[in-house]
Design a protein around this motif. Sequence first.
Motif, PDB file in Angstrom:
ATOM      1  N   LEU A 134      37.516  48.525  48.504  1.00 19.15           N
ATOM      2  CA  LEU A 134      37.667  47.229  48.268  1.00 19.15           C
ATOM      3  C   LEU A 134      36.541  46.649  47.406  1.00 19.15           C
ATOM      4  CD1 LEU A 134      35.811  46.071  49.879  1.00 19.15           C
ATOM      5  CD2 LEU A 134      37.970  45.468  51.083  1.00 19.15           C
ATOM      6  N   ALA A 135      35.019  47.696  46.889  1.00 28.01           N
ATOM      7  CA  ALA A 135      34.009  47.979  46.562  1.00 28.01           C
ATOM      8  C   ALA A 135      33.058  49.124  46.089  1.00 28.01           C
ATOM      9  CB  ALA A 135      33.008  46.844  47.760  1.00 28.01           C
ATOM     10  N   ASP A 136      32.220  48.827  45.770  1.00 28.24           N
ATOM     11  CA  ASP A 136      31.542  50.444  45.197  1.00 28.24           C
ATOM     12  C   ASP A 136      30.681  51.021  46.115  1.00 28.24           C
ATOM     13  OD1 ASP A 136      28.990  48.974  44.726  1.00 28.24           O
ATOM     14  OD2 ASP A 136      29.292  48.831  42.418  1.00 28.24           O
ATOM     15  N   ALA A 137      29.505  51.389  46.097  1.00 24.13           N
ATOM     16  CA  ALA A 137      28.794  51.984  47.583  1.00 24.13           C
ATOM     17  C   ALA A 137      28.062  51.157  47.351  1.00 24.13           C
ATOM     18  CB  ALA A 137      28.493  53.578  46.732  1.00 24.13           C
ATOM     19  N   ARG A 138      27.686  49.935  45.912  1.00 20.98           N
ATOM     20  CA  ARG A 138      26.826  49.233  46.504  1.00 20.98           C
ATOM     21  C   ARG A 138      27.126  48.156  47.057  1.00 20.98           C
ATOM     22  NH1 ARG A 138      24.949  47.545  41.322  1.00 20.98           N
ATOM     23  NH2 ARG A 138      27.621  48.379  40.504  1.00 20.98           N
ATOM     24  N   ASN A 139      28.338  48.475  47.643  1.00 27.42           N
ATOM     25  CA  ASN A 139      29.186  46.943  48.756  1.00 27.42           C
ATOM     26  C   ASN A 139      29.400  45.382  48.060  1.00 27.42           C
ATOM     27  OD1 ASN A 139      30.600  46.028  50.733  1.00 27.42           O
ATOM     28  ND2 ASN A 139      29.105  45.060  51.143  1.00 27.42           N
ATOM     29  N   SER A 179      32.070  38.679  51.832  1.00 27.61           N
ATOM     30  CA  SER A 179      33.152  38.163  51.086  1.00 27.61           C
ATOM     31  C   SER A 179      33.310  36.881  50.592  1.00 27.61           C
ATOM     32  CB  SER A 179      34.682  38.627  51.441  1.00 27.61           C
ATOM     33  OG  SER A 179      34.320  39.271  52.366  1.00 27.61           O
ATOM     34  N   TYR A 180      33.541  36.146  48.999  1.00 30.66           N
ATOM     35  CA  TYR A 180      34.307  34.887  49.019  1.00 30.66           C
ATOM     36  C   TYR A 180      34.697  34.822  47.852  1.00 30.66           C
ATOM     37  CZ  TYR A 180      32.902  30.274  47.773  1.00 30.66           C
ATOM     38  OH  TYR A 180      33.294  28.516  47.940  1.00 30.66           O
ATOM     39  N   GLU A 181      35.396  33.933  47.697  1.00 28.90           N
ATOM     40  CA  GLU A 181      36.422  34.084  46.411  1.00 28.90           C
ATOM     41  C   GLU A 181      35.809  33.642  45.335  1.00 28.90           C
ATOM     42  OE1 GLU A 181      37.981  30.555  48.137  1.00 28.90           O
ATOM     43  OE2 GLU A 181      37.570  32.135  48.805  1.00 28.90           O
ATOM     44  N   ASP A 182      34.352  32.705  45.148  1.00 33.15           N
ATOM     45  CA  ASP A 182      34.704  32.826  43.724  1.00 33.15           C
ATOM     46  C   ASP A 182      35.319  31.851  43.148  1.00 33.15           C
ATOM     47  OD1 ASP A 182      32.215  31.346  41.848  1.00 33.15           O
ATOM     48  OD2 ASP A 182      31.755  33.633  41.113  1.00 33.15           O
ATOM     49  N   GLN A 183      36.158  30.662  43.384  1.00 30.40           N
ATOM     50  CA  GLN A 183      36.428  29.960  42.389  1.00 30.40           C
ATOM     51  C   GLN A 183      37.272  29.055  41.810  1.00 30.40           C
ATOM     52  OE1 GLN A 183      41.228  31.546  44.211  1.00 30.40           O
ATOM     53  NE2 GLN A 183      40.373  33.572  43.538  1.00 30.40           N
ATOM     54  N   PRO A 184      37.720  28.272  41.364  1.00 32.11           N
ATOM     55  CA  PRO A 184      36.927  26.845  40.745  1.00 32.11           C
ATOM     56  C   PRO A 184      37.751  26.101  42.343  1.00 32.11           C
ATOM     57  CG  PRO A 184      38.446  27.561  39.106  1.00 32.11           C
ATOM     58  CD  PRO A 184      38.304  28.903  40.186  1.00 32.11           C
ATOM     59  N   ASN A 185      39.118  25.700  43.091  1.00 29.82           N
ATOM     60  CA  ASN A 185      39.529  25.828  43.997  1.00 29.82           C
ATOM     61  C   ASN A 185      38.505  26.086  45.678  1.00 29.82           C
ATOM     62  OD1 ASN A 185      41.242  24.070  42.639  1.00 29.82           O
ATOM     63  ND2 ASN A 185      42.756  25.287  43.165  1.00 29.82           N
ATOM     64  N   ILE A 233      40.794  37.086  54.192  1.00 28.37           N
ATOM     65  CA  ILE A 233      40.331  38.189  52.948  1.00 28.37           C
ATOM     66  C   ILE A 233      39.067  38.876  52.990  1.00 28.37           C
ATOM     67  CG2 ILE A 233      40.512  36.005  51.551  1.00 28.37           C
ATOM     68  CD1 ILE A 233      37.902  35.355  50.450  1.00 28.37           C
ATOM     69  N   GLY A 234      38.276  39.868  54.167  1.00 28.25           N
ATOM     70  CA  GLY A 234      37.949  40.833  54.225  1.00 28.25           C
ATOM     71  C   GLY A 234      36.696  40.024  54.876  1.00 28.25           C
ATOM     72  N   GLY A 235      35.766  41.687  54.347  1.00 28.31           N
ATOM     73  CA  GLY A 235      35.884  43.132  54.568  1.00 28.31           C
ATOM     74  C   GLY A 235      36.385  44.369  55.651  1.00 28.31           C
ATOM     75  N   PRO A 236      36.076  44.840  55.476  1.00 27.62           N
ATOM     76  CA  PRO A 236      36.914  46.377  56.193  1.00 27.62           C
ATOM     77  C   PRO A 236      36.756  45.412  58.177  1.00 27.62           C
ATOM     78  CG  PRO A 236      35.035  47.279  55.309  1.00 27.62           C
ATOM     79  CD  PRO A 236      35.082  45.874  54.632  1.00 27.62           C
ATOM     80  N   PRO A 262      45.675  52.648  40.972  1.00 28.52           N
ATOM     81  CA  PRO A 262      45.697  53.772  41.700  1.00 28.52           C
ATOM     82  C   PRO A 262      44.685  54.717  40.544  1.00 28.52           C
ATOM     83  CG  PRO A 262      47.482  53.049  40.330  1.00 28.52           C
ATOM     84  CD  PRO A 262      47.295  51.951  40.893  1.00 28.52           C
ATOM     85  N   HIS A 263      44.685  53.999  39.217  1.00 26.32           N
ATOM     86  CA  HIS A 263      42.929  55.043  38.072  1.00 26.32           C
ATOM     87  C   HIS A 263      42.069  54.646  38.311  1.00 26.32           C
ATOM     88  CE1 HIS A 263      46.970  55.860  36.316  1.00 26.32           C
ATOM     89  NE2 HIS A 263      47.537  54.762  36.618  1.00 26.32           N
ATOM     90  N   VAL A 264      42.191  54.008  39.595  1.00 21.75           N
ATOM     91  CA  VAL A 264      40.394  53.228  39.585  1.00 21.75           C
ATOM     92  C   VAL A 264      39.869  54.197  40.976  1.00 21.75           C
ATOM     93  CG1 VAL A 264      38.700  51.550  40.809  1.00 21.75           C
ATOM     94  CG2 VAL A 264      40.345  51.054  39.069  1.00 21.75           C
ATOM     95  N   ARG A 265      38.619  54.660  40.987  1.00 23.76           N
ATOM     96  CA  ARG A 265      38.461  55.748  41.531  1.00 23.76           C
ATOM     97  C   ARG A 265      36.470  55.147  42.302  1.00 23.76           C
ATOM     98  NH1 ARG A 265      42.465  56.497  42.247  1.00 23.76           N
ATOM     99  NH2 ARG A 265      43.131  58.627  41.527  1.00 23.76           N
ATOM    100  N   LEU A 266      36.003  55.141  43.370  1.00 25.86           N
ATOM    101  CA  LEU A 266      35.243  54.204  43.560  1.00 25.86           C
ATOM    102  C   LEU A 266      34.341  55.443  44.555  1.00 25.86           C
ATOM    103  CD1 LEU A 266      35.853  50.500  44.171  1.00 25.86           C
ATOM    104  CD2 LEU A 266      34.976  51.922  42.411  1.00 25.86           C
ATOM    105  N   PRO A 267      34.083  56.647  44.360  1.00 26.42           N
ATOM    106  CA  PRO A 267      33.669  57.259  45.027  1.00 26.42           C
ATOM    107  C   PRO A 267      32.407  56.688  46.424  1.00 26.42           C
ATOM    108  CG  PRO A 267      33.471  58.321  42.860  1.00 26.42           C
ATOM    109  CD  PRO A 267      33.241  56.682  43.175  1.00 26.42           C
ATOM    110  N   GLY A 268      32.330  56.965  47.558  1.00 21.61           N
ATOM    111  CA  GLY A 268      31.525  56.425  48.116  1.00 21.61           C
ATOM    112  C   GLY A 268      31.739  54.641  48.604  1.00 21.61           C
TER     113      GLY A 268
END
Length: 169
Positions: free
Chosen positions: A2-7, A38-44, A96-99, A118-124
């Motif tokens: 749900l995030a890259d190696a930098r979180n 975590s934070y959804e950062d939306q208008p509401n 809403i997370g994280g792990p 399925p087409h996104v890869r986030l190694p580490g």
Amino acid sequence: MLADARNVMPDELKFEGDKTFFTAALDRVDLILHGRNSYEDQPNSPRRKRVILTRQIDAIAPDPSNPKSTLWNPAGASFEAACEHAGATSGTVAVIGGPGVFGMFMDRYDEFWLSTAPHVRLPGGEPCFPGVPARSPQDILAAHGLRAGEPQMLDAADEVSVTPWRRNA
């Protein structure tokens, strides 16, 4: 992941259809529960009642930066006590997370909506649940008594979908 190696959730993991689905779902809940990163950062977002998990306090406290937020340390108080402090004694809670947060509630979910790109890869990268990547998110949800429902396509071009996982009756 749900995030890259930098979180950080990178742009390649952000899809308009998923964002629309997520926003609409959060507009229907009574309380949002998430970790401090975590934070959804939306208008509401400022209007939503929330509980934020943190180890920076002993038990439960108001969030000095947001009157709609309650800070909660699970080591010092129950989830129910945190909800009561937040003014949510019934209704629907969105986790809403994280792990670590997701993992705390695995045996309590009535329903979990799992989005896949399925087409996104986030190694580490940061896994969605404890135990990933040794096991798939789907295997983990099933091991906790949840069963996959019918997937919904959110972005056909990138094959991004969301699947409801519901508690076995």
